[in-house]
Design a protein around this motif. Structure first.
Motif, short mmCIF file in Angstrom:
data_model
loop_
_atom_site.label_atom_id
_atom_site.label_comp_id
_atom_site.label_asym_id
_atom_site.label_seq_id
_atom_site.Cartn_x
_atom_site.Cartn_y
_atom_site.Cartn_z
N GLN A 1 0.81 -1.21 0.00
CA GLN A 1 0.00 0.00 0.00
C GLN A 1 0.85 1.26 0.00
OE1 GLN A 1 -2.57 0.90 3.44
NE2 GLN A 1 -4.04 1.79 1.99
N THR A 2 1.95 1.24 0.72
CA THR A 2 2.81 2.42 0.81
C THR A 2 3.83 2.35 -0.32
OG1 THR A 2 2.49 2.52 3.19
CG2 THR A 2 4.39 3.71 2.28
N ARG B 1 8.17 6.09 0.57
CA ARG B 1 8.58 6.24 1.96
C ARG B 1 9.51 7.45 2.06
NH1 ARG B 1 11.48 1.60 5.77
NH2 ARG B 1 10.96 2.59 7.77
N ASN C 1 -5.57 4.41 -3.33
CA ASN C 1 -5.24 5.32 -2.24
C ASN C 1 -5.76 6.72 -2.56
OD1 ASN C 1 -4.03 3.18 -0.79
ND2 ASN C 1 -2.16 3.41 -1.98
N ASN D 1 2.58 -0.95 12.43
CA ASN D 1 1.47 -1.12 11.47
C ASN D 1 0.15 -1.47 12.13
OD1 ASN D 1 3.35 -0.62 9.51
ND2 ASN D 1 3.55 -2.74 8.84
#
Length: 318
Positions: A15-16, A19, A56, A227
């Motif tokens: 999902q990410t 960073r 997202n 998380n």
């Protein structure tokens, strides 16, 4: 019929994608994960056209994802199945898929699946949804994309024994009614809804009522304590892998991690989590198969000895 998936899955949620402003490529996962779950797709009530579907915060076609889509294609070209995750903690997506709105909001989702050649959809339902709505969505996806299209669901683990449940519908009833159309369950063993260490709660799922075959229950755990709540260390996950494969054999469904970018034990090389899990399953599979070969060899020797004694007895009698 359900699209059959390989055993001993290593599933990672992705999902990410950035960073600290730096793109996080999934390419290091090639060869180690069986399935990448691309998160999170949402449907936006009141939006129109392509803006209905977001990945997202952006449309999937946004330049934000320009470096990602070629990497996704590279994973697929190297044997990894890429599944889009629909829903999650952000509410509203499944409100768009009730019967009165389905023909407005489903087609743009179908178009995104086609455009980006996704291998399946992971339905993460964390809002109250009727059995009719989730059933229609599953059946429409199967009708549009065929029997090889993977459809997974992501209930909290307790929902698979009719305990705590974020989805509104009963998963045991759903399994009884349309289980053959569901490839497997990505059961969330964290956030107070379950733990994979020890393995007792996983066992309860398999043994509950009519049961779900352990090849179809993948245990999802947190890859980093930041998380969420209920983190289990890689070492303890490995210990449970050993116990679960000892119990259920080499066809066991496998494990998955939420999420990729900061996975421990080394968040500068987050693929190490997936490597650790794959290696643990390979080692345990080799042990089980070696033990089985020993048993088969011993049984063959015993049968040979019995035949030899029978032959000798027959020879003496004649």
């Amino acid at each position: 019929m359900v699209a059959h998936a390989i055993a001993n899955r290593v599933v990672v949620y992705y999902q990410t994608q950035y960073r600290n402003g730096v793109y996080v490529s999934p390419l290091p996962l090639i060869g180690y994960v069986t399935h990448l779950l691309l998160a999170a797709f949402h449907l936006n009530m009141g939006h129109t056209g392509p803006d209905i579907v977001h990945l997202n915060d952006f449309q999937p076609s946004d330049p934000f994802f320009a470096p990602m889509w070629p990497d996704i294609a590279a994973l697929q070209g190297n044997g990894t199945k890429v599944i889009g995750m629909l829903g999650g903690a952000a509410p509203g997506t499944y409100d768009c898929l009730v019967d009165s709105l389905f023909d407005t909001y489903y087609p743009p989702l179908r178009d995104v699946i086609e455009t980006y050649k996704l291998d399946g959809m992971d339905l993460d339902v964390e809002q109250s949804v009727s059995p009719a709505t989730i059933t229609r969505l599953i059946l429409e996806l199967k009708a549009d994309f065929g029997e090889d299209f993977l459809i997974t669901l992501a209930p909290v683990a307790s929902a698979l024994t009719e305990g705590g449940n974020l989805s509104g519908f009963d998963y045991i009833d759903l399994e009884a009614n349309i289980g053959p159309h569901i490839s497997w369950y990505n059961a969330q063993f964290y956030s107070g809804f379950g733990t994979i260490f020890p393995k007792d709660q996983y066992d309860r799922i398999i043994n509950y009522e009519q049961g779900i075959d352990p090849s179809r229950v993948t245990a999802i755990v947190l890859t980093n304590p930041s998380n969420g709540f209920g983190y289990v260390s890689p070492e303890n996950v490995v210990a449970s892998i050993q116990d679960l494969m000892e119990e259920y054999g080499t066809g066991w469904g496998g494990v998955g991690g939420w999420e990729f970018f900061n996975s421990l034990p080394d968040d500068s090389r987050p693929e190490q989590w997936a490597i650790t899990m794959k290696n643990a399953m390979q080692v345990q599979k080799a042990k089980i198969e070696a033990k089985q070969r020993e048993i088969e060899a011993r049984e063959a020797q015993e049968r040979s000895a019995v035949r030899s004694r029978m032959f000798q007895r027959s020879a003496r009698e004649n």
